[in-house]
Design a protein around this motif. Sequence first.
Motif, PDB file in Angstrom:
ATOM      1  N   LEU A 186      11.582 -71.663 -11.454  1.00  0.00           N
ATOM      2  CA  LEU A 186      12.614 -71.962 -10.484  1.00  0.00           C
ATOM      3  C   LEU A 186      12.077 -72.797  -9.320  1.00  0.00           C
ATOM      4  O   LEU A 186      12.853 -73.338  -8.547  1.00  0.00           O
ATOM      5  N   ASN A 187      10.744 -72.893  -9.190  1.00  0.00           N
ATOM      6  CA  ASN A 187      10.119 -73.637  -8.089  1.00  0.00           C
ATOM      7  C   ASN A 187      10.707 -73.216  -6.744  1.00  0.00           C
ATOM      8  O   ASN A 187      11.076 -74.044  -5.918  1.00  0.00           O
ATOM      9  N   ALA A 188      10.818 -71.911  -6.543  1.00  0.00           N
ATOM     10  CA  ALA A 188      11.529 -71.394  -5.381  1.00  0.00           C
ATOM     11  C   ALA A 188      10.633 -71.047  -4.204  1.00  0.00           C
ATOM     12  O   ALA A 188      11.130 -70.610  -3.176  1.00  0.00           O
ATOM     13  N   TRP A 189       9.315 -71.194  -4.337  1.00  0.00           N
ATOM     14  CA  TRP A 189       8.450 -70.853  -3.216  1.00  0.00           C
ATOM     15  C   TRP A 189       8.761 -71.749  -2.017  1.00  0.00           C
ATOM     16  O   TRP A 189       8.971 -72.953  -2.162  1.00  0.00           O
ATOM     17  N   THR A 190       8.777 -71.172  -0.826  1.00  0.00           N
ATOM     18  CA  THR A 190       8.952 -71.940   0.402  1.00  0.00           C
ATOM     19  C   THR A 190       7.575 -72.334   0.907  1.00  0.00           C
ATOM     20  O   THR A 190       6.779 -71.483   1.300  1.00  0.00           O
ATOM     21  N   ARG A 191       7.278 -73.612   0.894  1.00  0.00           N
ATOM     22  CA  ARG A 191       5.911 -74.093   1.104  1.00  0.00           C
ATOM     23  C   ARG A 191       5.323 -73.631   2.435  1.00  0.00           C
ATOM     24  O   ARG A 191       4.125 -73.366   2.536  1.00  0.00           O
ATOM     25  N   ALA A 192       6.141 -73.542   3.473  1.00  0.00           N
ATOM     26  CA  ALA A 192       5.614 -73.191   4.790  1.00  0.00           C
ATOM     27  C   ALA A 192       5.084 -71.767   4.853  1.00  0.00           C
ATOM     28  O   ALA A 192       4.301 -71.439   5.749  1.00  0.00           O
ATOM     29  N   TYR A 193       5.492 -70.919   3.903  1.00  0.00           N
ATOM     30  CA  TYR A 193       5.104 -69.502   3.946  1.00  0.00           C
ATOM     31  C   TYR A 193       4.436 -69.028   2.660  1.00  0.00           C
ATOM     32  O   TYR A 193       3.955 -67.895   2.608  1.00  0.00           O
ATOM     33  N   ALA A 194       4.396 -69.859   1.650  1.00  0.00           N
ATOM     34  CA  ALA A 194       3.804 -69.469   0.375  1.00  0.00           C
ATOM     35  C   ALA A 194       2.291 -69.631   0.421  1.00  0.00           C
ATOM     36  O   ALA A 194       1.765 -70.639   0.918  1.00  0.00           O
ATOM     37  N   ALA A 195       1.585 -68.641  -0.095  1.00  0.00           N
ATOM     38  CA  ALA A 195       0.128 -68.718  -0.153  1.00  0.00           C
ATOM     39  C   ALA A 195      -0.298 -69.901  -1.020  1.00  0.00           C
ATOM     40  O   ALA A 195       0.365 -70.221  -2.007  1.00  0.00           O
ATOM     41  N   LEU A 198      -0.242 -69.493  -4.772  1.00  0.00           N
ATOM     42  CA  LEU A 198       1.065 -69.496  -5.426  1.00  0.00           C
ATOM     43  C   LEU A 198       1.511 -70.927  -5.708  1.00  0.00           C
ATOM     44  O   LEU A 198       2.024 -71.226  -6.785  1.00  0.00           O
ATOM     45  N   LEU A 199       1.315 -71.805  -4.734  1.00  0.00           N
ATOM     46  CA  LEU A 199       1.703 -73.205  -4.913  1.00  0.00           C
ATOM     47  C   LEU A 199       0.868 -73.874  -6.003  1.00  0.00           C
ATOM     48  O   LEU A 199       1.306 -74.837  -6.625  1.00  0.00           O
ATOM     49  N   ALA A 200      -0.337 -73.339  -6.232  1.00  0.00           N
ATOM     50  CA  ALA A 200      -1.213 -73.878  -7.277  1.00  0.00           C
ATOM     51  C   ALA A 200      -0.931 -73.245  -8.643  1.00  0.00           C
ATOM     52  O   ALA A 200      -1.624 -73.558  -9.608  1.00  0.00           O
ATOM     53  N   GLY A 201       0.061 -72.381  -8.715  1.00  0.00           N
ATOM     54  CA  GLY A 201       0.419 -71.769  -9.999  1.00  0.00           C
ATOM     55  C   GLY A 201      -0.178 -70.400 -10.232  1.00  0.00           C
ATOM     56  O   GLY A 201      -0.059 -69.859 -11.338  1.00  0.00           O
TER      57      GLY A 201
END
Length: 280
Positions: A186-195, A198-201
Motif C-alpha cells: 500500500l506504500n502507506a508509510w508517512t515519510r516524516a515519521y516512518a523509521a 521501514l522505508l527501506a523495506g
Amino acid sequence: MSVASTLPVLLAGRYHLEHVLGRGGMGVVYRARDLLHEQFGEPCPGVALKLLDESLSACPDAHVLLYSEFALSRRLRHEHVVRMYSFEVDAGSQTAFFTMELLHGMTLDRLLVECPAGLPWAELQPIALQLLDALVYTHRHNVLHGDIKPTNVMVGAEGVRLFDFGLGRSVAQTTKDLASVSRDRLNAWTRAYAAPELLAGGALTPAADLYGVACVLYELAQGNRLGERQPGHRLSRPRQLPRRCWPALHAALAQDPQRRALTVAELREAIGCQRPRWYR
C-alpha cells in the motif's frame, strides 16, 4: 467487500452515516448514529465507523486488511487507546466496516498549527506521557502500531487517544490463522515519521514504533518536523524540551535501529523524570 460507488446512508440497518471525520491510507472514517442504541434511550448514540476507501475496491482481499486492524486492536483496553466495538458487513451493499469509540477533541497536527514554536513543557509533558503510556501498553500486549504520527493522536477533555492501527502488526502470532495481505504494497508509510528501516523495506518492530513516537515528540517540542536527515547530521535539542530529557529522545531518534538502545517504557521514564536520577 469494499466501499460501493454509492454508499448507503444506513449500514446494517442501524448505523446512520452523518459525515466524514477523516481519511487515511486505506480507509475512511465516518461519524454515525447507532439507531438501535438511540431507540433504547442511549443519550450519546454516536460512533466512529471505518470502512475501506474506494481506491482499494479492486483489491479482492482488502477487506481482510480491514478485519485484521479490528482483530488486532479489539483486545486493547487502555484509557489512551481508542476502543473498538464491532466488525460487521452490510448485506445489501456488501460493505465491510467496523465501529469504534467516537473521539472528541483535536488531533496533534491541528494543535501544532496553533503552537508554531512548539508546546510549552507544562502542556507538552502530559500529552507525551499519555501517548507513551498508550504505546507501552500496546507493546506489552504484543501489538505494534506502525503509523504513529500527529494525525493519529487525538487530544481532548479526557486526555490523549491513540488510534488507527491500520498498519499495525502483532508481535506474537495471535492472528496467524487469519488470512492476511501485505501492508507494504500500500506504500502507506508517512515519510516524516516512518523509521528509515521501514522505508527501506524492513519489518515493523518495536524500535520502529519508538522512532515514530520520538519524531512526534520532537515536533511537539520544536514546532516543526524533523525532516530529511543526511548521514552524520547532528540533531539539536528542541527548544521546549528540558536538557534532562534530550539524551533519551536523541537515542530514540537514531537512524540506525541498532543504536536505539532503549525501549518506549524507558523513553517514558525519561520524559516523566522531574529531576536528574542522581538526586534520588
